[in-house]
Design a protein around this motif. Structure first.
Motif, PDB file in Angstrom:
ATOM      1  N   LEU A  39       4.206   9.094   3.944  1.00 15.38           N
ATOM      2  CA  LEU A  39       3.253   9.111   2.829  1.00 15.38           C
ATOM      3  C   LEU A  39       3.914   8.649   1.525  1.00 15.38           C
ATOM      4  N   THR A  40       5.176   9.020   1.340  1.00 12.48           N
ATOM      5  CA  THR A  40       5.896   8.646   0.124  1.00 12.48           C
ATOM      6  C   THR A  40       6.078   7.139   0.027  1.00 12.48           C
ATOM      7  N   LEU A  41       6.338   6.501   1.170  1.00 12.86           N
ATOM      8  CA  LEU A  41       6.585   5.065   1.184  1.00 12.86           C
ATOM      9  C   LEU A  41       5.306   4.236   1.305  1.00 12.86           C
ATOM     10  N   MET A  42       4.183   4.888   1.592  1.00 12.29           N
ATOM     11  CA  MET A  42       2.949   4.151   1.837  1.00 12.29           C
ATOM     12  C   MET A  42       2.388   3.454   0.591  1.00 12.29           C
ATOM     13  N   PRO A  43       2.379   4.072  -0.602  1.00 15.03           N
ATOM     14  CA  PRO A  43       1.784   3.377  -1.759  1.00 15.03           C
ATOM     15  C   PRO A  43       2.434   2.025  -2.045  1.00 15.03           C
ATOM     16  N   GLY A  44       3.768   1.963  -1.977  1.00 12.14           N
ATOM     17  CA  GLY A  44       4.453   0.701  -2.225  1.00 12.14           C
ATOM     18  C   GLY A  44       4.062  -0.356  -1.210  1.00 12.14           C
ATOM     19  N   GLY A  45       3.971   0.048   0.060  1.00  7.91           N
ATOM     20  CA  GLY A  45       3.593  -0.897   1.098  1.00  7.91           C
ATOM     21  C   GLY A  45       2.180  -1.426   0.928  1.00  7.91           C
ATOM     22  N   ILE A  46       1.260  -0.538   0.562  1.00  4.95           N
ATOM     23  CA  ILE A  46      -0.134  -0.956   0.370  1.00  4.95           C
ATOM     24  C   ILE A  46      -0.245  -1.917  -0.817  1.00  4.95           C
ATOM     25  N   ILE A  47       0.419  -1.567  -1.926  1.00  3.23           N
ATOM     26  CA  ILE A  47       0.379  -2.445  -3.113  1.00  3.23           C
ATOM     27  C   ILE A  47       1.014  -3.789  -2.782  1.00  3.23           C
ATOM     28  N   ASN A  48       2.093  -3.772  -1.993  1.00  4.52           N
ATOM     29  CA  ASN A  48       2.725  -5.024  -1.580  1.00  4.52           C
ATOM     30  C   ASN A  48       1.769  -5.879  -0.764  1.00  4.52           C
ATOM     31  N   GLY A  49       1.031  -5.232   0.160  1.00  2.00           N
ATOM     32  CA  GLY A  49       0.060  -5.971   0.954  1.00  2.00           C
ATOM     33  C   GLY A  49      -1.050  -6.569   0.107  1.00  2.00           C
ATOM     34  N   VAL A  50      -1.545  -5.797  -0.880  1.00  2.00           N
ATOM     35  CA  VAL A  50      -2.600  -6.287  -1.773  1.00  2.00           C
ATOM     36  C   VAL A  50      -2.087  -7.436  -2.635  1.00  2.00           C
ATOM     37  N   MET A  51      -0.822  -7.345  -3.034  1.00  3.31           N
ATOM     38  CA  MET A  51      -0.233  -8.371  -3.898  1.00  3.31           C
ATOM     39  C   MET A  51       0.010  -9.689  -3.169  1.00  3.31           C
TER      40      MET A  51
END
Length: 485
Positions: free
Chosen positions: A313-325
Motif C-alpha cells: 500500500l505504501t508503494l502503490m501511490p507512486g506506481g499509480i501516479i507513474n502509470g498515469v504520467m
C-alpha cells in the motif's frame, strides 16, 4: 532489397490498418504478463513453508525467470523476421497461459519452477514484439503517445501487484495468484486472435546457430552470475566462473555479429548516435532504479516493521501516479521533444535517491510515499521518451534489433543492479555492526541501505550527464518515404 522496395512493401502492408485494436491486444497481454511477475514475489514466505525450502531455493523462481528472458530476448530480432506478428504474440500469450496453469496446479516446487520458466518464455517473446509493433504502425510524430499507453500498463501492473498479492495471500491460498490470472490470459489470447494483424516483414534470414549459442552462454551467464551474486558472495566460484564465461561469450557474440552477413542481433544500430546514447543512459538508469525497487521493500518490512500488505500500500501511490504520467509524458514528448522531459525527469530521480540516503528507523511512511512519488514521476518523464527517441533514429529494418538490444541490456542491468546494491547494503550493514556492536539489526540495515542509495545516486549522475545530450532526431529517409506513400 533496395530502400524504395522496402518502403513500398511497408506501405502496402499497413494500408487500411486499424491501430486501436492492435494496441489494445498488446496492452492486455502486457498487463497480464507484468502483473503476474509482481504478484509472486510477495508470496515467497508462504511458498517456503508450503514446499519446505530455503530462501536460496525460492529465489530460483525469480532468478530462472530473469535468466530465461535474458537468454530469449536477444534471439527475438531473428524470430520476428521468421514469424508474423500474430504468430509471435499468440505464441507468447499461449506459452504464458500454459505456464500459469502449470504454476497454479503445482503439487511440488519443481513443477512450480517449470511453470515459471514457461511463463518467462512467453514474456520474453512478447515484450520486444510489442515495442516493435508500435514502431511499425505509428509514425514518429505519434509514437510518444502510443509508447506512453504501453508505459501506463507496464507501470500500473507493478503498482497494484504487491498490494493485490498481499490481499490475496491474506484471504486466500497462494495458488489464487495464478488462478485469477488464467481467465485474463485466456481473454488476451482470444482478443489477439480476433483483432491482431501482422505488421512485420518476413525476410527469413539465415539462422546462425553459433550466434545463438554464444548469445545463450554470454547473456545467460552474466544474468545468472550476477543473480547468484545477489543471493550470496561475489567470491563464490560459481559466481566468478559464470560471469567470466558470460563475459567471454558476449565478446565472442559481438565479434560474430560483426562478421556474419545476417546477424541475429544487428549491431549496426549502434552506428546511430542517439540510439547509442539512449542505450547507455537506460543501462545506467535501470541500475539506479533497481537500487530503489529492490531496497525499499526491505526497508519498509525490516526496518519499519510493515506487513507485506502495508508495504504494498505504501508503494502503490507512486506506481499509480507513474502509470498515469506515462501517457501524459508521451503526449508531451510528441509536442516538445525529449530533452525538456528527460533532464527534469533525471533531476527528480536523483533528488529522490539523494533524500533516500538520509532514511532512518524513525522515517515515517508518509515521507517514503512522497519520495517514492517523486522518484517515479521522474522515471515516467525519462523511460518512454528516451527509448522512443533512440528507436526513432533507426531505419525500419533495424526496429527488431533495436528493441532486442534495449530489452536485453535492461535485463542485464537488472541482474547487475540487484547484485550490486544488495552486496553494497550487506557490506555496509556488516561494517556498521562491527563498529557499533550495541546497535539493533534494524539500525544496521538502515546504514547499509544508506550506502547503497549513495552509490545509486552517483551512478545516476552519469545518466543525468548523458541526458543533456539527448535531442529529437529525424526519421530515416525510408521511413519518410513510407509516410508519404
Amino acid at each position: 532489397m533496395n530502400v524504395s522496395t522496402e518502403a513500398e512493401r511497408a506501405s502496402t502492408d499497413l494500408s487500411g490498418i486499424k491501430r486501436g485494436p492492435i494496441v489494445a491486444a498488446l496492452i492486455i497481454g502486457a498487463f497480464v504478463a507484468i502483473l503476474n511477475e509482481t504478484l509472486l514475489n510477495i508470496a515467497f514466505p508462504d511458498l517456503m513453508i508450503e514446499f519446505n525450502i530455503s530462501p536460496a531455493t525460492i529465489q530460483w523462481l525469480s532468478t530462472a525467470y530473469m535468466l530465461v528472458i535474458g537468454i530469449l530476448v536477444p534471439v527475438t530480432a531473428l524470430l520476428q523476421q521468421w514469424f508474423t506478428t500474430r504468430q509471435m504474440f499468440l505464441s507468447a500469450m499461449i506459452l504464458f497461459l500454459a505456464g500459469t496453469i502449470i504454476c497454479g496446479a503445482s503439487p511440488v516446487f519443481e513443477m512450480l519452477l517449470v511453470g515459471r520458466v514457461v511463463q518467462a518464455l512467453g514474456t520474453g517473446l512478447m515484450l520486444p514484439v510489442m515495442m516493435n509493433t508500435i514502431l511499425v504502425i505509428f509514425p514518429p510524430e505519434k509514437r510518444g503517445g502510443a509508447m506512453g499507453m504501453i508505459g501506463l500498463v507496464i507501470m500500473f501492473g507493478p503498482a497494484i501487484g504487491p498490494t493485490l498479492a498481499g490481499l490475496i495471500i491474506d484471504q486466500l491460498d497462494w495458488r489464487w495468484l495464478f488462478y485469477l490470472v488464467i481467465p485474463l490470459a485466456a481473454f488476451s489470447v482470444a482478443f489477439a486472435a480476433a483483432y491482431l494483424r501482422n505488421v512485420s516483414d518476413i525476410t527469413k534470414p539465415k539462422v546462425d546457430v553459433l550466434s545463438i549459442l554464444l548469445s545463450t552462454v554470454g547473456f545467460g551467464g552474466i544474468v545468472y552470475g550476477f543473480s547468484k551474486a545477489g543471493e550470496g558472495s561475489w567470491t563464490d566460484p560459481v559466481v566468478v566462473w559464470t560471469i567470466a564465461v558470460g563475459a567471454v561469450g558476449v565478446v565472442l557474440f559481438v565479434i560474430r555479429q560483426l562478421l556474419v552477413r545476417e546477424p541475429i542481433m544487428d549491431l549496426r544500430a549502434f552506428k546511430f548516435p542517439m540510439f547509442s546514447l539512449v542505450t547507455v543512459m537506460m543501462l545506467v538508469l535501470m541500475m539506479t532504479l533497481f537500487s530503489t525497487m529492490i531496497l525499499l521493500p526491505l526497508f519498509l518490512q525490516t526496518a519499519l516493521l510493515m506487513t507485506a500488505f502495508k508495504a504494498g500500500l505504501t508503494l502503490m501511490p507512486g506506481g499509480i501516479i507513474n502509470g498515469v504520467m506515462a501517457p501524459v509524458s508521451g503526449k508531451l514528448f510528441d509536442k516538445f521533444g525529449p530533452r525538456v522531459l528527460v533532464v527534469p525527469g533525471l533531476i527528480l530521480v536523483l533528488l529522490a535517491v539523494w533524500l533516500f540516503t538520509d532514511i532512518s528507523v524513525d522515517t515515517t511512511a508518509g515521507y517514503v510515499v512522497t519520495l517514492h512519488i517523486i522518484l517515479l514521476v521522474g522515471i515516467s518523464l525519462v523511460m518512454m521518451p528516451a527509448q522512443t527517441t533512440g528507436l526513432n533514429q533507426l531505419p525500419r529494418q533495424l526496429y527488431p534489433h533495436g528493441t532486442a538490444i534495449l530489452n536485453t541490456l535492461q535485463q542485464v542491468a537488472g541482474a547487475i543492479g540487484t547484485a550490486l546494491f544488495i552486496s553494497i547494503m550487506s557490506s555496509g550493514t556488516k561494517d556498521f555492526m562491527t563498529k557499533s556492536p550495541n546497535a539493533t539489526p534494524a539500525e544496521g540495515l538502515v546504514a547499509g541501505l544508506q550506502d547503497a542509495f549513495l552509490i545509486g545516486f552517483f551512478i545516476g549522475l552519469v545518466a543525468l550527464v548523458l541526458g543533456f545530450f539527448i535531442k529529437r532526431v529525424t526519421a530515416p529517409k525510408e521511413e519518410n518515404k513510407q509516410e508519404v506513400a
